[in-house]
Design a protein around this motif. Sequence first.
Motif, PDB file in Angstrom:
ATOM      1  N   SER A  98      18.656  -1.656   6.689  1.00  6.37           N
ATOM      2  CA  SER A  98      17.224  -1.752   6.980  1.00  6.37           C
ATOM      3  C   SER A  98      16.462  -0.560   6.410  1.00  6.37           C
ATOM      4  N   VAL A  99      15.419  -0.856   5.632  1.00  9.76           N
ATOM      5  CA  VAL A  99      14.595   0.205   5.052  1.00  9.76           C
ATOM      6  C   VAL A  99      13.122  -0.145   5.205  1.00  9.76           C
ATOM      7  N   GLY A 100      12.289   0.881   5.146  1.00 15.85           N
ATOM      8  CA  GLY A 100      10.845   0.711   5.102  1.00 15.85           C
ATOM      9  C   GLY A 100      10.312   1.405   3.867  1.00 15.85           C
ATOM     10  N   LEU A 101       9.474   0.711   3.104  1.00 19.49           N
ATOM     11  CA  LEU A 101       8.911   1.270   1.873  1.00 19.49           C
ATOM     12  C   LEU A 101       7.403   1.435   2.031  1.00 19.49           C
ATOM     13  N   LEU A 102       6.875   2.511   1.456  1.00 15.82           N
ATOM     14  CA  LEU A 102       5.433   2.730   1.419  1.00 15.82           C
ATOM     15  C   LEU A 102       5.043   3.055  -0.013  1.00 15.82           C
ATOM     16  N   THR A 111      -2.480   1.411   1.171  1.00 10.16           N
ATOM     17  CA  THR A 111      -1.092   1.449   0.714  1.00 10.16           C
ATOM     18  C   THR A 111      -0.433   0.105   0.983  1.00 10.16           C
ATOM     19  N   LEU A 112       0.723  -0.098   0.357  1.00  7.05           N
ATOM     20  CA  LEU A 112       1.482  -1.326   0.565  1.00  7.05           C
ATOM     21  C   LEU A 112       2.765  -1.000   1.302  1.00  7.05           C
ATOM     22  N   ARG A 113       2.948  -1.656   2.436  1.00  7.63           N
ATOM     23  CA  ARG A 113       4.165  -1.465   3.224  1.00  7.63           C
ATOM     24  C   ARG A 113       5.108  -2.639   3.011  1.00  7.63           C
ATOM     25  N   VAL A 114       6.374  -2.328   2.886  1.00 11.37           N
ATOM     26  CA  VAL A 114       7.400  -3.349   2.724  1.00 11.37           C
ATOM     27  C   VAL A 114       8.574  -3.002   3.630  1.00 11.37           C
ATOM     28  N   ASN A 115       8.998  -3.942   4.444  1.00 17.81           N
ATOM     29  CA  ASN A 115      10.196  -3.782   5.258  1.00 17.81           C
ATOM     30  C   ASN A 115      11.240  -4.778   4.774  1.00 17.81           C
ATOM     31  N   VAL A 145      12.972  -8.424   0.612  1.00 14.31           N
ATOM     32  CA  VAL A 145      11.764  -8.294   1.438  1.00 14.31           C
ATOM     33  C   VAL A 145      11.855  -9.188   2.670  1.00 14.31           C
ATOM     34  N   LYS A 146      11.568  -8.579   3.838  1.00 13.02           N
ATOM     35  CA  LYS A 146      11.488  -9.346   5.073  1.00 13.02           C
ATOM     36  C   LYS A 146      10.046  -9.415   5.581  1.00 13.02           C
ATOM     37  N   ALA A 147       9.261  -8.385   5.287  1.00 11.61           N
ATOM     38  CA  ALA A 147       7.848  -8.357   5.685  1.00 11.61           C
ATOM     39  C   ALA A 147       7.108  -7.398   4.773  1.00 11.61           C
ATOM     40  N   THR A 148       5.861  -7.743   4.439  1.00 10.91           N
ATOM     41  CA  THR A 148       5.045  -6.869   3.600  1.00 10.91           C
ATOM     42  C   THR A 148       3.581  -7.060   3.940  1.00 10.91           C
ATOM     43  N   TYR A 149       2.818  -5.978   3.889  1.00 10.53           N
ATOM     44  CA  TYR A 149       1.384  -6.082   4.143  1.00 10.53           C
ATOM     45  C   TYR A 149       0.670  -4.824   3.669  1.00 10.53           C
TER      46      TYR A 149
END
Length: 206
Positions: A98-102, A111-115, A145-149
């Motif tokens: 599991s990672v979180g990207l910014l 910014t764009l967040r991606v989990n 990608v599981k979620a992005t916003y």
Amino acid sequence: MEFVTTREELRTIYKTPRPTDGSIRKELKALDGHCRSFIGKSPFVLIGSSDGEGNSDVTPKGDKPGFAVVLDDRTIAIPDRPGNNRLDTLENILRNPSVGLLFLIPGMNETLRVNGDARITVDAGLRERLSVDGKEPQSVIVVTVKATYMHCAKAFMRSDLWKPETWYDRATLPTLGQILRDQLALADSAEATDRWLDDEYKQTMW
């Protein structure tokens, strides 16, 4: 000092306003055209990871805009260029994917967040695709990608992050050589350490 320990207690503190319908619905399960465009223009991403045992890490990755490549609407490839070989993020991914990207674009407050879930590959074709001046990344982080916003601009607006007039004069801040000399009690001078760092940067950027 008392601490908040339950979700119910937390929601009594943040009860007004409740999350808006838009803030919930903006979360996507795949990358749309705007997300793809943002990643393609971004020269910088922060990767948050954890080993699953309470040890967390956030590491920066940066290169020319578009260095992170969208392989399809659910997959992002991020090259791992030469670094300090601590491998904190990579070892975390092996333990807990599991990672979180910014993703950031300089001058843009949003910014764009991606989990998602990450894996590590040394696939020859992908490494060649992500090479710079013939130099391939040592490995590639592939994120499903599981979620992005899109994340709102308030933090960047409050901090005035992109306004040069708010920045410290770099000459008034210590160099990394000075910091390392003090923290590690190095025998070499700060100037010598800075020269060594400059040489390392030049020789191992890619």
